[in-house]
Design a protein around this motif. Structure first.
Motif, PDB file in Angstrom:
ATOM      1  N   PHE B  65       0.839  -1.211   0.000  1.00  0.00           N
ATOM      2  CA  PHE B  65       0.000   0.000   0.000  1.00  0.00           C
ATOM      3  C   PHE B  65       0.877   1.266   0.000  1.00  0.00           C
ATOM      4  O   PHE B  65       0.613   2.232  -0.722  1.00  0.00           O
ATOM      5  CB  PHE B  65      -0.914  -0.020   1.231  1.00  0.00           C
ATOM      6  CG  PHE B  65      -1.703   1.230   1.408  1.00  0.00           C
ATOM      7  CD1 PHE B  65      -2.706   1.571   0.521  1.00  0.00           C
ATOM      8  CD2 PHE B  65      -1.436   2.101   2.459  1.00  0.00           C
ATOM      9  CE1 PHE B  65      -3.426   2.737   0.671  1.00  0.00           C
ATOM     10  CE2 PHE B  65      -2.148   3.257   2.616  1.00  0.00           C
ATOM     11  CZ  PHE B  65      -3.151   3.580   1.719  1.00  0.00           C
ATOM     12  N   ASP B  68       2.158   1.749  -3.372  1.00  0.00           N
ATOM     13  CA  ASP B  68       1.076   2.284  -4.216  1.00  0.00           C
ATOM     14  C   ASP B  68       0.977   3.797  -4.097  1.00  0.00           C
ATOM     15  O   ASP B  68       0.781   4.504  -5.084  1.00  0.00           O
ATOM     16  CB  ASP B  68      -0.257   1.681  -3.767  1.00  0.00           C
ATOM     17  CG  ASP B  68      -0.566   0.412  -4.538  1.00  0.00           C
ATOM     18  OD1 ASP B  68      -0.245   0.378  -5.728  1.00  0.00           O
ATOM     19  OD2 ASP B  68      -1.107  -0.521  -3.938  1.00  0.00           O
ATOM     20  N   CYS B  69       1.085   4.261  -2.850  1.00  0.00           N
ATOM     21  CA  CYS B  69       0.935   5.705  -2.611  1.00  0.00           C
ATOM     22  C   CYS B  69       2.119   6.486  -3.196  1.00  0.00           C
ATOM     23  O   CYS B  69       1.959   7.644  -3.579  1.00  0.00           O
ATOM     24  CB  CYS B  69       0.828   5.983  -1.116  1.00  0.00           C
ATOM     25  SG  CYS B  69      -0.684   5.352  -0.437  1.00  0.00           S
ATOM     26  N   LEU B  70       3.290   5.857  -3.239  1.00  0.00           N
ATOM     27  CA  LEU B  70       4.454   6.563  -3.771  1.00  0.00           C
ATOM     28  C   LEU B  70       4.451   6.612  -5.299  1.00  0.00           C
ATOM     29  O   LEU B  70       5.088   7.469  -5.886  1.00  0.00           O
ATOM     30  CB  LEU B  70       5.751   5.900  -3.287  1.00  0.00           C
ATOM     31  CG  LEU B  70       5.997   5.973  -1.780  1.00  0.00           C
ATOM     32  CD1 LEU B  70       7.316   5.314  -1.440  1.00  0.00           C
ATOM     33  CD2 LEU B  70       6.003   7.410  -1.297  1.00  0.00           C
ATOM     34  N   ARG B  71       3.752   5.694  -5.919  1.00  0.00           N
ATOM     35  CA  ARG B  71       3.668   5.718  -7.386  1.00  0.00           C
ATOM     36  C   ARG B  71       2.565   6.703  -7.788  1.00  0.00           C
ATOM     37  O   ARG B  71       1.466   6.680  -7.243  1.00  0.00           O
ATOM     38  CB  ARG B  71       3.325   4.335  -7.922  1.00  0.00           C
ATOM     39  CG  ARG B  71       4.450   3.325  -7.772  1.00  0.00           C
ATOM     40  CD  ARG B  71       4.067   2.067  -8.510  1.00  0.00           C
ATOM     41  NE  ARG B  71       4.745   0.894  -8.012  1.00  0.00           N
ATOM     42  CZ  ARG B  71       5.862   0.407  -8.529  1.00  0.00           C
ATOM     43  NH1 ARG B  71       6.448   1.015  -9.517  1.00  0.00           N
ATOM     44  NH2 ARG B  71       6.397  -0.698  -8.035  1.00  0.00           N
TER      45      ARG B  71
END
Lengths: 312, 182
Positions: B65, B68-71
């Motif tokens: 997760f 995910d947030c860093l992409r």
């Protein structure tokens, strides 16, 4: 065969969470992403501060040899600052002593710098051959003022006299003297370069000083006709060295600072001669000149019409 | 409840936060000839090595997760699902009990990074690119790039674990009682 014994329930839960997250609207997803990135911010700041502290600590511990060198550089810089402060205060005092122009009472003679272009040899030849088209503006051959050995100047659409140009006015390029106006025509004018044999000008020698040039003897600058000048009437008792700079002398300059004629390239004192024989290289390369400024002087009519001036 | 059981999770939490900071500050600044270090997957491999059972999947979900947030592109939750699936597909011997072998942890890092990174990138690129050039251009490039990143990640883990072991051994010898002699 190796088989995974991990329970399927956590994986299913993760898949469900993943599906929920993937189906979230874009603004909410972006908010979540920003929130997670914001969580990292205190750590990033701490890392940045640590890196800065480390860099400061490393820069604070120089080697003994480096510290000696830096100390000597610091002392030299302090001395330089003190010297510059003294020079600055002296210049400020000199500026304060200079009489300023009162805006209520403008000077009687107004000076102005008129920028003119230098005509190339090809243009002059094209003009003389009639290859330049005249569209009814009186561009006859007589309008072109040309003198052998003199530079021809393009005065633009305004007539030469209308722009305040007159014979004898000095011409400059930057702070260097180029010569003076010898003839003024309708559209063009000619410039007598300072290397011309008929050119004469008051001059003053100066050797380079630390803050400003140190002025010494006065003399007369004459053109030699071979691209150089000579400085005459400098007494044999004066100290002259190669590299000395020759400035204009007199009070009719565009500002308070003198203009440069050139540099001494040869200085000889023949036996028993009362004056130095000094050869000067002009500061301006006349062959490369494309534009110059002519110092014009005009009678200030506003001043003459003012009630404080008696008309005779 | 044994409080010592929480200790590995606390350590992993600290490591996960450090990985988050590294991903957003140090890793982008590193110039490794086009290779990218993914500290989050290193922490995931350490989670596989130190935890067991459902805890491994939970850590995979958390780290996925975060990734995910860093992409910036692609669906949110993709890395979460991929990470959870990847750890579930690991051999049972790796996830059933804590790992002690440096080789196994390094191999786990390689497999996890390669699996998650390649599939994640392919799906994210496939969402925006045309299908015609996908097989010929995108697939090989992405696979090679992911393999390079996985190798770089594994080398970092290998070096770190070897260094830790090199420090641990002299410390353990120091702590051992001196044998009695005649």
């Amino acid at each position: 065969m190796v088989r995974s014994t991990t329970s399927w329930k956590p994986l299913t839960a993760c898949l469900a969470i993943g599906l929920v997250l993937a189906s979230l609207p874009a603004p909410i997803a972006e908010t979540i992403r920003s929130g997670v990135i914001d969580i990292a911010r205190p750590g990033q700041q701490a890392l940045f501060d640590s890196a800065q502290r480390l860099a400061a600590w490393r820069s604070r511990a120089p080697s003994p040899r480096e510290s000696d060198r830096e100390r000597s550089e610091l002392d030299a810089a302090r001395l330089e600052i003190r010297r510059l402060r003294l020079a600055n205060s002296r210049l400020t005092r000199e500026t304060a002593d200079t009489p300023s122009v009162d805006p209520q009472h403008p000077p009687l003679i107004a000076t102005n710098l008129v920028t003119v272009r230098v005509l190339g040899q090809e243009t002059i030849q094209a003009w003389q051959a009639g290859r330049i088209l005249d569209r009814g503006r009186g561009l006859s051959l007589e309008s072109l003022v040309v003198e052998p050995g003199h530079t021809t100047l393009d005065l633009g659409h305004a007539r030469g006299h209308a722009r305040g140009l007159a014979r004898g006015q000095p011409a400059y390029a930057g702070r260097g003297v180029v010569g003076r106006i010898s003839r003024v025509g309708r559209w063009t004018s000619t410039l007598q370069p300072l290397t011309d044999t008929r050119f004469r000008g008051l001059a003053r020698l100066a050797r380079p000083g630390r803050d400003q040039p140190v002025f010494s003897s006065r003399g007369m600058l004459e053109g030699t006709g071979d691209g150089f000048c000579r400085l005459t009437l400098v007494p044999a008792t004066a100290a002259v060295t190669i590299g000395d700079v020759v400035y204009t002398d007199g009070r009719d300059q565009p500002d308070t600072w003198p203009m440069v004629y050139g540099t001494v390239v040869r200085a000889e004192l023949p036996d028993g001669a009362p004056h130095w024989d000094i050869r000067i290289r002009p500061a301006i390369d006349l062959g490369q000149l494309k534009q110059l400024d002519v110092l014009t002087r005009r009678f200030n009519r506003r001043q003459a019409n003012s009630p404080g001036v008696l008309a005779q | 409840m044994n409080p010592l059981k929480c200790f590995p999770h606390l350590v992993l939490l600290v490591l996960a936060y450090a990985a988050l900071i590294a991903e957003t500050s140090i890793a982008p600044a590193l110039d490794l000839g086009g290779l990218t270090i993914r500290p989050l997957w290193i922490v995931l491999a350490l989670a596989v090595a130190s935890c067991e059972g459902a805890a491994v999947v939970a850590w995979a979900a958390v780290l996925g997760f975060t990734s995910d947030c860093l992409r910036g592109n692609g669906p949110l939750g993709l890395d979460l699902v991929l990470a959870a699936t990847a750890v579930s597909m690991l051999p049972a011997a790796w996830t059933a009990r804590p790992l002690r072998s440096i080789t196994t942890v390094t191999l786990a890092t390689l497999i996890l990074t390669l699996g998650i990174e390649s599939v994640s990138r392919l799906i994210r690129l496939g969402a925006v690119e045309s299908v015609s050039g996908w097989l010929s251009a995108t697939l090989p490039t992405t696979l090679f790039s992911a393999l390079g990143d996985a190798l770089a990640n594994s080398l970092v883990v290998l070096a770190a674990l070897l260094a830790i072991r090199a420090v641990q051994r002299p410390l353990a010898r120091l702590l051992l009682p001196t044998p009695l002699t005649n």
